[in-house]
Write a protein that holds these residues in place. Structure first.
Motif, short mmCIF file in Angstrom:
data_model
loop_
_atom_site.label_atom_id
_atom_site.label_comp_id
_atom_site.label_asym_id
_atom_site.label_seq_id
_atom_site.Cartn_x
_atom_site.Cartn_y
_atom_site.Cartn_z
N PHE A 1 -46.30 -21.33 -18.00
CA PHE A 1 -46.93 -20.01 -17.93
C PHE A 1 -46.19 -19.09 -18.88
N PHE A 2 -46.90 -18.55 -19.86
CA PHE A 2 -46.29 -17.72 -20.90
C PHE A 2 -46.62 -16.26 -20.62
N SER A 3 -45.63 -15.53 -20.14
CA SER A 3 -45.80 -14.11 -19.85
C SER A 3 -44.51 -13.40 -20.22
N PRO A 4 -44.56 -12.31 -20.97
CA PRO A 4 -45.75 -11.59 -21.41
C PRO A 4 -46.33 -12.19 -22.69
N VAL A 5 -47.58 -11.78 -22.97
CA VAL A 5 -48.26 -12.17 -24.18
C VAL A 5 -48.46 -10.94 -25.04
N SER A 6 -48.19 -11.08 -26.33
CA SER A 6 -48.31 -9.94 -27.23
C SER A 6 -49.77 -9.52 -27.32
N GLU A 7 -49.94 -8.19 -27.42
CA GLU A 7 -51.31 -7.69 -27.43
C GLU A 7 -52.05 -8.03 -28.73
N ASP A 8 -51.33 -8.45 -29.77
CA ASP A 8 -52.00 -8.85 -31.00
C ASP A 8 -52.22 -10.35 -31.07
N ALA A 9 -52.08 -11.05 -29.92
CA ALA A 9 -52.32 -12.49 -29.90
C ALA A 9 -53.82 -12.74 -30.16
N PRO A 10 -54.15 -13.72 -31.03
CA PRO A 10 -55.56 -13.96 -31.35
C PRO A 10 -56.25 -14.67 -30.19
N PRO A 11 -57.58 -14.64 -30.15
CA PRO A 11 -58.30 -15.40 -29.12
C PRO A 11 -58.01 -16.89 -29.26
N GLY A 12 -57.95 -17.56 -28.16
CA GLY A 12 -57.61 -18.97 -28.14
C GLY A 12 -56.14 -19.24 -27.89
N THR A 13 -55.35 -18.20 -27.67
CA THR A 13 -53.93 -18.38 -27.39
C THR A 13 -53.76 -18.97 -25.99
N THR A 14 -52.95 -20.02 -25.91
CA THR A 14 -52.69 -20.67 -24.62
C THR A 14 -51.79 -19.79 -23.77
N THR B 1 -55.10 -20.04 -7.13
CA THR B 1 -53.78 -19.47 -7.38
C THR B 1 -53.96 -18.28 -8.32
N THR B 2 -53.04 -17.35 -8.24
CA THR B 2 -53.13 -16.12 -9.02
C THR B 2 -51.93 -16.03 -9.96
N LEU B 3 -52.19 -15.73 -11.20
CA LEU B 3 -51.16 -15.54 -12.21
C LEU B 3 -51.13 -14.07 -12.60
N HIS B 4 -49.93 -13.52 -12.64
CA HIS B 4 -49.75 -12.12 -13.03
C HIS B 4 -49.27 -12.10 -14.47
N LEU B 5 -50.17 -11.76 -15.38
CA LEU B 5 -49.86 -11.78 -16.82
C LEU B 5 -49.67 -10.36 -17.30
N LYS B 6 -48.54 -10.15 -18.01
CA LYS B 6 -48.26 -8.86 -18.61
C LYS B 6 -48.49 -8.95 -20.11
N ILE B 7 -48.99 -7.84 -20.67
CA ILE B 7 -49.26 -7.76 -22.10
C ILE B 7 -48.13 -6.95 -22.73
N SER B 8 -47.44 -7.56 -23.69
CA SER B 8 -46.36 -6.86 -24.37
C SER B 8 -46.92 -5.96 -25.45
N ASP B 9 -46.23 -4.87 -25.67
CA ASP B 9 -46.73 -3.83 -26.55
C ASP B 9 -46.44 -4.16 -28.01
N VAL B 10 -47.37 -3.75 -28.87
CA VAL B 10 -47.22 -3.80 -30.32
C VAL B 10 -47.41 -2.38 -30.83
N ASN B 11 -46.61 -2.02 -31.80
CA ASN B 11 -46.65 -0.65 -32.30
C ASN B 11 -47.91 -0.47 -33.16
N ASP B 12 -49.02 -0.20 -32.51
CA ASP B 12 -50.29 -0.04 -33.21
C ASP B 12 -50.89 1.35 -33.01
N ASN B 13 -50.13 2.27 -32.41
CA ASN B 13 -50.61 3.63 -32.21
C ASN B 13 -49.58 4.62 -32.72
N ALA B 14 -50.02 5.51 -33.59
CA ALA B 14 -49.14 6.53 -34.11
C ALA B 14 -49.07 7.70 -33.15
N PRO B 15 -47.97 8.46 -33.15
CA PRO B 15 -47.90 9.65 -32.30
C PRO B 15 -48.99 10.66 -32.70
#
Length: 981
Positions: free
Chosen positions: A364-377, A448-462
């Motif tokens: 189980f890979f958590s967290p997953v980067s928010e810029d991960a492409p579709p199809g990421t395991t 079964t339930t998996l709790h997946l967190k999404i890691s942040d990528v700096n894609d938003n400017a102030p």
């Protein structure tokens, strides 16, 4: 002989089986090599190997590098609860993890093996490993009731060829190590018949080959031996007891040779399965049949039970299809004559959907980067169902609307992959519920339930709320004052959302913007660097950049316009009339001027702005009969009446110019107006004009300076006076409280009784003599008994004053000691003063004793009798010495002469000095070591010499010798006798 033949036959079969096993091993090795090439590996190991034993080098067999095993997090995935193997990734070998019992693992199934998968990640690889467990001969054949003998009741009329079934021995081993043969002990009546079951097992029957004779042998005892084919060979034994009965000719016979039926697993205990029936042609007791079950395979005796009378077979235990799919039971019918008939029952178990799917999370890979492409395991799952056929078929799904889906990669393995791009700012975490359903009826499922967190990528400017901010600050502010606070928001998280504010470098009036304002990089607060002046600058435009802490950082800019508000900080400035220090500006008004005549105009400006620059004019002092007035708004000075002769020629107008600020500021201007018709008249009047004297600007400075000088002189004098007082007080304390002996003076009529004698009161006189007679001290005690001289009977009399002086001398402040006598002032024995002259045993001197208890001496003359007096003076001699000293001091100036001291006539004529110094310079007081001198240098030299001779070392701490009591006439006689002796 028969036994030997049997053993020889078994030995030959064992040799053949050994050769067959070698050939099978070679065949397994070839299969192993072929499987390794195909991506699957098969190992063969014997059972009961020790934990940690090496099974094989899996890295070498799979062609993998050790680094690949470690980087790919190689691990074993098995659906079993017991892990029989372990993978050593550091060495790349497969070792035994737990003790392997082939019989417990597989029972009688052969070949026995278990499989597991080796999974590697990045990229994912799956390798199937099969380990075959080879049987060893670790179990001996065992009869079910070996402790109890097998009992047979056989009629003596039993026909030859009648067979009697015997208990079958059990050997958990398989193959050559399993049960191979039965041996019956040697006898004349019975032989052994062996039969094979369809499942490969063996059962034996004992056949009668010779009729029994009850009269010869009413009971026979035999042994049945079960032998396996292992090395070493193992065996089991059971006893057979045969009771010979009377004749029973017929054996019970079942109506079916084989009974077949089926039963569902999880059938309730007590449920009837089948009824068997057997008949016996005999009559009476020999025709009554009882039923029983004989174990043939598995744990049937604990699963099934039979009614001995009716033959009904029912469920007595838990039937589980996953443990046993088929049961075989031998049913026995026995008459009372001992004859037994047998039949077989085959029971097939029907599978029921009673096992839910089991979901195992392998990765189980958590967290997953928010810029991960579709199809990421995201996760790898293994789902198993212990049921059979469609009851064990599984379908996995993802519940809810989440951007994930399930893909089947291998048999019973599933991958959870992403289905779209993530946006952490919208959804920061997911609760993924995975459900596995089988195809049974009714279907069973698990989730079964998996709790997946999404890691942040700096894609938003102030981002700022506005593009331009307006801020205001009043001029004359204090440096450091806060002006405005900018605030930006970043939708990212943690470090990517940590905003720093930066002041962009711009120019304001030719200077850097940082010279005017500063910016707090954390809070975004703009502060003034210096005080602003509205008259110099009206507005400051600042550019602020908000930058986050991401990598790479993102930023945005905003403009802040700071408007400086005016403050009434400038008074009006008068432009006309111009005020100069050396000349007088005036206006001339003719006496014939009409009302409203324009005399002059006051012109003033205010550098402030707004209402702070609105000016108004007025006269400071307006008399009752004012001749002029000033315009409130325009500052024009005009006449308000006709000029009369009474009006003075010279008039001074004080005009006040005031602004409209809060508080308001003002300026004054003096306009001199001359009321005359000609300039000559004005000139004659102006000659008498006197200017007011101006005070000198330095007058205040001189006054302050004078006050400071006076204060300094006062403080200096005060310090000097205090210092002199302290110095005199210390000198007085040192001299008066030193170790100089105190010579008490008592009147001649003094008595030691209270309030008796010639004096009406008791007095105590203490006198302190020093080298300077001006500093001598004489203290008169008050009348009373507190200072009375107390006489001690033991000649140790003392005074309270002496005791007090002793206590004072012990204090640290009284460390100074009296200097020893000068050797130049020694007297011979004949020169010592006193009423008795040189023949008296006692002299009138005062013995000098320092604080440490050692008396000072002179030179060698002291030992020869020319030094200080060795005997202590009596009380009368002390009084005489004191009186003589007083008289001689008073007469010193009148009797000075060379070689003499002008002493009283009561002293002997022989009282002269060996070295008589100038009496005008030195005065000696008899009875004391003090010297009166008038020469300052000699005083200083004498003091230094006395200090070096008399001062004891600092370590000496002796007590002061208390003064001895005054001697009485009786004590004098005693002392004289002691002196003579």
């Amino acid at each position: 002989m028969a036994t030997r033949r049997h053993f020889s036959y078994f030995f030959i079969r064992w040799r053949l089986s050994l050769g067959l096993r070698r050939q099978m091993g070679l065949l397994f090795l070839l299969l192993y090599v072929s499987n390794m090439v195909g991506g699957q590996i098969r190992y063969s190991i014997p059972e009961e190997m020790k934990k940690g034993s090496v099974i094989g080098n899996i890295a070498q067999d799979l062609g993998l590098d050790l680094k690949r095993l470690r980087s790919g997090r190689a691990r074993i995935v098995s659906g079993e609860n017991v892990h029989y193997t372990e993978l050593k990734t550091d060495k790349g070998i497969l070792v035994v993890g737990e003790r392997i019992d082939r019989e417990q693992l597989c029972g009688d199934v052969t070949p026995c093996s278990f499989s597991f998968d080796v999974i590697l990640e990045n990229p994912m690889e799956l390798h199937r490993i099969t380990v075959e467990v080879l049987d060893i001969n670790d179990h001996a054949p065992v009869f079910p009731n070996r402790d109890e003998p097998i009992m047979f009741d056989i009629s003596e009329g039993a026909a030859v060829g009648v067979q009697f079934p015997l208990q079958s021995a059990e050997d958990p081993d398989v193959g050559q190590n399993a049960l191979q043969n039965y041996i019956l002990s040697q006898n004349d009546n019975f032989i052994l018949k062996q039969h094979a079951n369809p499942d490969g097992g063996k059962y034996v029957e004992m056949m009668l080959q010779k009729p029994l004779d009850r009269e010869q042998s009413p009971q026979l005892s035999l042994k049945l031996i079960a032998v396996d084919g292992g090395t070493p060979q193992r065996s089991g034994t059971v006893n057979i007891v045969i009771n010979v009965l009377d004749a029973n000719d017929n054996v019970p016979v079942f109506n079916q040779t084989v009974y077949k039926t089926n039963v569902k697993e999880n059938t309730v205990r007590g449920t009837r399965i089948i009824t068997v029936n057997a008949t016996d042609a005999d009559s009476g007791s020999f025709g009554r049949v009882t039923y029983g079950l004989s174990k043939m395979k598995g744990v049937t005796t604990h699963i099934l039970s039979i009614d001995k009378i009716t033959g009904v077979i029912s469920v007595s235990g838990d039937i589980d299809f996953e443990k046993e799919r088929k049961y075989e039971v031998r049913v026995e019918a026995k008459d009372h004559g001992g004859l037994i008939g047998t039949s077989k029952l085959i029971l097939d178990v029907i599978d029921v959907n009673d096992n839910t799917p089991v979901i195992n999370i392998l990765s189980f890979f958590s967290p997953v980067s928010e810029d991960a492409p579709p199809g990421t395991t995201v996760a790898i799952l293994n789902v198993k169902d212990a049921d059979f056929e469609k009851n064990g078929q599984i379908k996995c799904t993802v519940d809810g609307k989440v951007p994930f889906k399930i893909e089947s990669s291998l048999s019973s393995y599933y991958n959870l992959i992403s289905d779209q791009y993530f946006d952490r700012e919208s959804v920061s975490e997911y609760n993924i519920t995975i459900t596995a359903n089988d195809f049974g009826s009714p279907p069973l499922s698990s989730s079964t339930t998996l709790h997946l967190k999404i890691s942040d990528v700096n894609d938003n400017a102030p981002l700022f709320d506005k593009n331009v901010y307006l801020a205001q600050i009043t001029e004359n502010n204090s440096p450091g004052a806060s002006i405005f606070a900018v605030s930006a928001k970043d939708s990212d998280w943690n470090q990517n959302a940590r905003i720093s504010y930066i002041l962009e470098e711009t120019q304001v009036s030719g200077s850097s913007v940082s010279a005017y304002v500063s910016l707090n990089s954390e809070t975004g607060v703009l502060s003034a660097v210096r005080s602003f002046d509205f008259e110099q600058i009206h507005q400051i435009e600042v550019k602020v950049k908000a930058q986050d802490g991401g990598s790479p950082p993102l930023s945005s800019n905003v403009t802040v316009k700071i408007l400086i508000q005016d403050q009434n900080d400038n008074p009006p400035q008068v432009l006309y009339p111009v005020q100069t220090g050396g000349s007088v500006v005036g206006e001339m008004v003719p006496r014939s001027a009409d009302v409203g005549y324009l005399v002059s105009k006051v012109v003033a400006v205010d550098v402030d702005s707004g209402q702070n620059a609105w000016l108004s004019y007025k006269l400071q002092k307006v008399p009752d009969r004012a001749l002029f007035e000033v315009g409130l708004q325009n500052g024009e000075i005009r006449t308000i009446r006709q000029v009369t002769d009474k009006d003075p020629v010279n008039q001074k107008l004080t005009v006040i110019v005031e602004d409209n600020g809060q508080p308001s500021r003002s300026a004054t201007v003096i306009v001199n107006v001359a009321v005359a018709d000609s300039f000559s008249e004005v000139l004659s009047e102006f000659t008498d004009f006197k200017h007011d004297k101006e005070y000198n600007d330095n007058l205040t400075f001189y006054l302050v300076l004078a006050l400071a000088v006076v204060s300094f002189l006062f403080i200096t004098c005060l310090v000097v006076i205090i210092s002199v007082k302290i110095y005199r007080w210390r000198q007085f304390r040192i001299l008066c409280h030193s170790n100089l002996p105190v010579i008490p003076y008592f009147p001649p009529s003094y008595s030691d009784t209270l309030r008796t004698g010639t004096l009406p009161h008791v007095y105590n006189y203490n006198m302190c003599n020093t080298t300077d007679s001006r500093k001598s001290d004489c203290k008169f005690g008050q009348a009373g008994v507190q200072n009375v001289l107390i006489m001690d009977r033991s000649s140790t009399a003392t005074m309270q004053r002496v005791q007090n002086e002793k206590n004072f001398l012990e204090e640290p402040d009284s460390a100074l000691e009296q200097k020893p006598p000068n050797n130049d002032w020694r007297f011979t024995q004949g020169q010592r003063p006193g009423p008795s002259g040189p023949h008296m045993p006692y002299g009138t001197h005062i013995r000098w004793t320092p604080k440490n208890g050692k008396r000072a001496t002179g030179g060698p003359e002291v030992a020869m009798g020319t030094g200080p007096w060795p005997q202590p003076p009596t009380e009368a001699e002390q009084l005489q010495a004191l009186m003589a000293a007083a008289n001689e001091v008073s007469e010193a100036t009148a009797t000075l002469g060379p070689g003499t001291m002008g002493l009283s006539t009561r002293y002997s004529p022989q009282f002269t000095l060996q070295h008589v110094p100038d009496y005008r310079q030195n005065v000696y007081i008899p009875g004391s070591t003090a010297t009166l001198t008038s020469n300052p240098q000699q005083q200083q030299a004498t003091a230094q010499q006395a200090t070096q001779q008399a001062l004891p070392p600092p370590q000496a701490t002796a007590q002061v010798e208390p003064p001895k009591a005054a001697q009485t006439p009786a004590s004098k006689k005693k002392s004289a006798k002691k002196e003579k002796k």
